[in-house]
Motif scaffolding. Structure first.
Motif, PDB file in Angstrom:
ATOM      1  N   GLU A 310     -28.965  32.587 -16.842  1.00 54.42           N
ATOM      2  CA  GLU A 310     -28.877  31.182 -17.446  1.00 54.42           C
ATOM      3  C   GLU A 310     -27.621  30.626 -16.693  1.00 54.42           C
ATOM      4  O   GLU A 310     -26.581  31.080 -16.812  1.00 54.42           O
ATOM      5  N   PRO A 311     -27.886  29.334 -15.999  1.00 54.34           N
ATOM      6  CA  PRO A 311     -26.595  28.667 -15.664  1.00 54.34           C
ATOM      7  C   PRO A 311     -25.901  28.239 -16.731  1.00 54.34           C
ATOM      8  O   PRO A 311     -26.450  27.742 -17.734  1.00 54.34           O
ATOM      9  N   THR A 312     -24.394  28.008 -16.616  1.00 57.85           N
ATOM     10  CA  THR A 312     -23.773  27.852 -17.687  1.00 57.85           C
ATOM     11  C   THR A 312     -23.073  26.215 -17.587  1.00 57.85           C
ATOM     12  O   THR A 312     -23.164  25.744 -16.475  1.00 57.85           O
ATOM     13  N   ASP A 313     -22.796  25.682 -18.672  1.00 59.66           N
ATOM     14  CA  ASP A 313     -22.309  24.306 -18.534  1.00 59.66           C
ATOM     15  C   ASP A 313     -20.843  24.331 -18.541  1.00 59.66           C
ATOM     16  O   ASP A 313     -20.182  25.562 -18.628  1.00 59.66           O
ATOM     17  N   GLY A 314     -20.101  23.121 -17.982  1.00 56.64           N
ATOM     18  CA  GLY A 314     -18.859  23.259 -17.954  1.00 56.64           C
ATOM     19  C   GLY A 314     -18.373  22.031 -17.121  1.00 56.64           C
ATOM     20  O   GLY A 314     -19.305  21.145 -16.751  1.00 56.64           O
ATOM     21  N   PRO A 315     -17.205  21.863 -16.577  1.00 58.52           N
ATOM     22  CA  PRO A 315     -16.929  20.716 -15.826  1.00 58.52           C
ATOM     23  C   PRO A 315     -17.631  20.602 -14.549  1.00 58.52           C
ATOM     24  O   PRO A 315     -18.139  21.664 -14.074  1.00 58.52           O
ATOM     25  N   ASP A 316     -17.786  19.207 -14.008  1.00 60.68           N
ATOM     26  CA  ASP A 316     -18.488  19.053 -12.751  1.00 60.68           C
ATOM     27  C   ASP A 316     -17.555  19.618 -11.477  1.00 60.68           C
ATOM     28  O   ASP A 316     -16.290  19.933 -11.747  1.00 60.68           O
ATOM     29  N   GLU A 317     -18.030  20.240 -10.695  1.00 62.97           N
ATOM     30  CA  GLU A 317     -17.523  20.623  -9.572  1.00 62.97           C
ATOM     31  C   GLU A 317     -18.021  19.948  -8.176  1.00 62.97           C
ATOM     32  O   GLU A 317     -19.156  19.732  -7.970  1.00 62.97           O
ATOM     33  N   GLY A 318     -17.449  20.353  -7.273  1.00 62.01           N
ATOM     34  CA  GLY A 318     -17.867  19.414  -5.947  1.00 62.01           C
ATOM     35  C   GLY A 318     -18.866  20.269  -5.327  1.00 62.01           C
ATOM     36  O   GLY A 318     -19.385  21.428  -5.694  1.00 62.01           O
ATOM     37  N   VAL A 319     -19.573  19.623  -4.115  1.00 61.71           N
ATOM     38  CA  VAL A 319     -20.374  20.325  -3.417  1.00 61.71           C
ATOM     39  C   VAL A 319     -19.949  21.652  -2.576  1.00 61.71           C
ATOM     40  O   VAL A 319     -18.815  21.455  -1.921  1.00 61.71           O
ATOM     41  N   ARG A 320     -20.655  22.590  -2.694  1.00 62.62           N
ATOM     42  CA  ARG A 320     -20.481  24.213  -1.710  1.00 62.62           C
ATOM     43  C   ARG A 320     -21.651  24.244  -1.171  1.00 62.62           C
ATOM     44  O   ARG A 320     -22.422  24.618  -1.889  1.00 62.62           O
ATOM     45  N   GLY A 321     -21.659  24.106   0.233  1.00 59.54           N
ATOM     46  CA  GLY A 321     -22.773  24.530   0.975  1.00 59.54           C
ATOM     47  C   GLY A 321     -22.464  25.977   1.791  1.00 59.54           C
ATOM     48  O   GLY A 321     -21.322  26.619   1.624  1.00 59.54           O
TER      49      GLY A 321
END
Length: 354
Positions: A310-321
């Motif tokens: 499961e993905p976890t909740d938390g602070p927003d993060e920038g785009v990583r490609g």
């Protein structure tokens, strides 16, 4: 689409017990394709002029608004286009997303997920770890894109994404990249209702400083600037979007990506100037591991089972490609060169560990 820190691995046994739990969960909520006649009171057509409805429809289609993530897959072929020559197929390109979305009290949408992208042999469909470059004659190591965490928020206003040193707006038509003119506009997408389907396009066109710099990676870098773009044409059943009792709706899409050569192809000093163009199926049909291409599922179970957690909740993060990941994870070719992006990531991980 796109962010990170390493999660602990799962054993094969725990993976399949988790899948069993997912199956039990699926049995307890309305399934994809449920007969809307059984839930007439919950049917309400999407109001495409309301930003809250746009976020609701997008979140339900792209992932789920339910308590547990759903899986989606993609698979296709990437072509090389050099000058006026015909497009040449190079390798398969496939992967999956693991997504869950949360509607916030103010109507905004918190987007959580994981994703990965692998390259495959065109003849066998199996994942490749090395590739023979037909232009340079070099056998190179393939760099798959494995992203164990991404988080972001879509608000009631048009989202302006910061990618590297530039700004991008999705579905930016008619402004020629004028992102400032988009700020403050309501978040509205080009939904079309035709028969029993909603049609939707979703586009990104980026241009920013290449994190795989020519100074640090002269063979991997394609130059100082990069301009990747991705384009989706999505189809989702109106009955499943309009039925407010369903947490998720199926979609299938045409997915096209164009970009410079991947850095792992090591084309920077080849003298061959061209672009990669990929066409893929993208889809969320069952929302389970059945949607993951078999070669990808086999490899992830072996090497990165955490991507199925499961993905976890938390602070927003920038785009990583992929380019950002390459610059952070692959040592520079030039001895002593220090990657600004890698240093920034080390600092971020150090702060998170406190």
């Amino acid at each position: 689409m796109i962010q990170e820190a390493m999660f602990k691995s799962l054993s094969r046994r725990s993976i399949f017990s988790g899948m069993a739990g997912m199956g039990a969960m699926a049995a307890s909520v309305p399934a994809f394709g449920a007969d809307p006649r059984q839930a007439k009171g919950s049917l309400r057509p999407l109001d495409i002029m309301d930003p809250r409805e746009n976020l609701y429809g997008f979140g339900k289609m792209w992932g789920t608004l339910g308590p547990r993530a759903v899986l989606s897959g993609y698979q296709g072929v990437q072509y090389a286009i050099v000058g006026d020559k015909r497009a040449v197929p190079l390798f398969g390109y496939c992967g999956f997303g693991n997504n869950r979305n949360i509607v916030q009290p103010d109507g905004s949408l918190k987007v959580l997920g994981k994703e990965c992208g692998y390259f495959t042999d065109l003849a066998t469909g199996e994942i490749i770890d090395h590739w023979d470059n037909p232009w340079t004659g070099e056998r190179v190591e393939v760099f798959p894109f494995l992203n164990d965490r991404w988080r972001g928020t879509l608000t009631l206003e048009q989202k302006v994404f910061r990618v590297g040193d530039s700004e991008t707006v999705n579905n930016d038509l008619g402004t020629k990249g004028g992102t400032k003119s988009q700020k403050g506009k309501p978040f509205l997408l080009p939904w079309q209702r035709i028969g029993d389907q909603y049609l939707l396009s979703w586009d990104y066109a980026h241009e920013y400083t290449n994190p795989v710099t020519p100074e640090g990676w002269p063979k991997a870098s394609t130059g100082k600037r990069v301009n990747p773009s991705e384009h989706f044409t999505l189809f989702t059943p109106t009955a499943e979007i309009d039925d407010r009792s369903l947490p998720s709706a199926r979609f299938h899409a045409g997915f096209m990506r164009q970009a410079p050569w991947w850095p792992w192809m090591r084309m920077g000093q080849s003298g061959v100037h061209g672009v990669l163009m990929g066409r893929m199926h993208s889809y969320k049909i069952t929302g389970t591991v059945e949607d993951i291409p078999k070669s990808v599922l086999k490899r992830v179970e072996r090497d990165r089972p955490d991507l199925l957690e499961e993905p976890t909740d938390g602070p927003d993060e920038g785009v990583r490609g992929t380019l950002e990941a390459y610059a952070e994870d692959v040592p520079p070719e030039v001895p002593g060169y220090v990657s600004p992006l890698a240093e920034k990531r080390k600092q971020m991980l150090k702060e998170q560990a406190k």
